[in-house]
Design a protein around this motif. Structure first.
Motif, short mmCIF file in Angstrom:
data_model
loop_
_atom_site.label_atom_id
_atom_site.label_comp_id
_atom_site.label_asym_id
_atom_site.label_seq_id
_atom_site.Cartn_x
_atom_site.Cartn_y
_atom_site.Cartn_z
N GLY A 94 0.83 -1.19 0.00
CA GLY A 94 0.00 0.00 0.00
C GLY A 94 0.87 1.26 0.00
O GLY A 94 2.06 1.20 0.31
N ILE A 95 0.26 2.38 -0.31
CA ILE A 95 0.96 3.67 -0.39
C ILE A 95 0.58 4.51 0.82
O ILE A 95 -0.58 4.56 1.20
CB ILE A 95 0.61 4.40 -1.70
N ILE A 96 1.56 5.17 1.39
CA ILE A 96 1.34 6.01 2.57
C ILE A 96 0.75 7.35 2.15
O ILE A 96 1.27 8.03 1.27
CB ILE A 96 2.66 6.22 3.35
N LYS A 97 -0.35 7.71 2.79
CA LYS A 97 -1.02 9.00 2.56
C LYS A 97 -1.14 9.73 3.89
O LYS A 97 -1.20 9.10 4.94
CB LYS A 97 -2.44 8.78 2.00
N GLU A 98 -1.22 11.04 3.84
CA GLU A 98 -1.40 11.83 5.06
C GLU A 98 -2.70 12.62 4.93
O GLU A 98 -2.92 13.33 3.96
CB GLU A 98 -0.22 12.78 5.27
N ILE A 99 -3.55 12.48 5.95
CA ILE A 99 -4.83 13.19 5.98
C ILE A 99 -4.93 13.89 7.32
O ILE A 99 -4.91 13.24 8.37
CB ILE A 99 -6.01 12.21 5.77
N GLU A 100 -5.04 15.21 7.28
CA GLU A 100 -5.15 16.05 8.46
C GLU A 100 -4.06 15.74 9.49
O GLU A 100 -4.31 15.61 10.68
CB GLU A 100 -6.53 15.91 9.09
N GLY A 101 -2.84 15.57 9.01
CA GLY A 101 -1.71 15.36 9.89
C GLY A 101 -1.50 13.92 10.35
O GLY A 101 -0.54 13.63 11.05
N ILE A 105 -2.18 4.09 5.50
CA ILE A 105 -1.74 3.33 4.34
C ILE A 105 -2.96 3.06 3.46
O ILE A 105 -4.02 2.70 3.94
CB ILE A 105 -1.00 2.02 4.74
N PHE A 106 -2.81 3.29 2.17
CA PHE A 106 -3.90 3.21 1.19
C PHE A 106 -3.77 1.89 0.44
O PHE A 106 -2.84 1.68 -0.33
CB PHE A 106 -3.80 4.40 0.24
N ILE A 107 -4.73 0.97 0.71
CA ILE A 107 -4.73 -0.35 0.06
C ILE A 107 -6.14 -0.63 -0.44
O ILE A 107 -7.12 -0.49 0.31
CB ILE A 107 -4.32 -1.47 1.05
N ASN A 108 -6.26 -1.08 -1.67
CA ASN A 108 -7.56 -1.46 -2.26
C ASN A 108 -8.60 -0.35 -2.11
O ASN A 108 -9.73 -0.60 -1.69
CB ASN A 108 -8.10 -2.76 -1.64
#
Length: 138
Positions: A94-101, A105-108
């Motif tokens: 998965g790819i690491i994303k940052e939301i509101e600090g 991890i973004f998977i499927n």
């Protein structure tokens, strides 16, 4: 007597292969009747012994037999190949994303919380190693 033992055996085999409890309980009753009928004693003693023997068989059924049958089914008859839920993510990337600090991890097409002992960089791909307390370990 031999035919009754064969019927009892067949009823227990039905439980092993089809995982239906009813035939096994019928087999327990028949086995209890068979044993009690062979004892030469008073009717009251036979009834008491029959009830105790049947109760012991039912306790055996739910404490030992069911677990053994589940293992046989899971390993031989119908092995489980489907792993659902969060456990299915182990081994995926998965790819690491940052939301509101907060990093996820973004998977499927879904975001998951994660933990890691190493430094995590945004937008980089990581593999899921394990699960601990409903958090993914990368």
């Amino acid at each position: 007597m031999n035919s009754l033992l064969l019927i009892i055996f067949i009823l227990i085999l039905i439980d092993v292969f089809l995982s239906i409890e009813f035939p096994t309980h019928v087999a327990y009753i028949l086995l209890t009747l068979l044993i009690v009928n062979e004892i030469d004693n008073t009717l009251l003693f036979k009834i008491l012994l029959g009830v105790l023997l049947w109760f012991a068989l039912v306790v055996f059924h739910y404490t030992i037999w069911r677990k053994m049958i589940e293992r046989i089914h899971d390993r031989i008859v119908a092995p489980r190949k489907h792993i659902g839920g969060i456990e299915a993510l182990i081994g995926k990337k998965g790819i690491i994303k940052e939301i509101e600090g907060t990093k996820f991890i973004f998977i499927n097409e879904e975001l998951y919380e994660f933990e890691s002992n190493k430094e995590i960089l945004l937008e980089k791909e990581y593999r899921i190693l394990a699960i601990q307390s409903n958090k993914l370990i990368i």
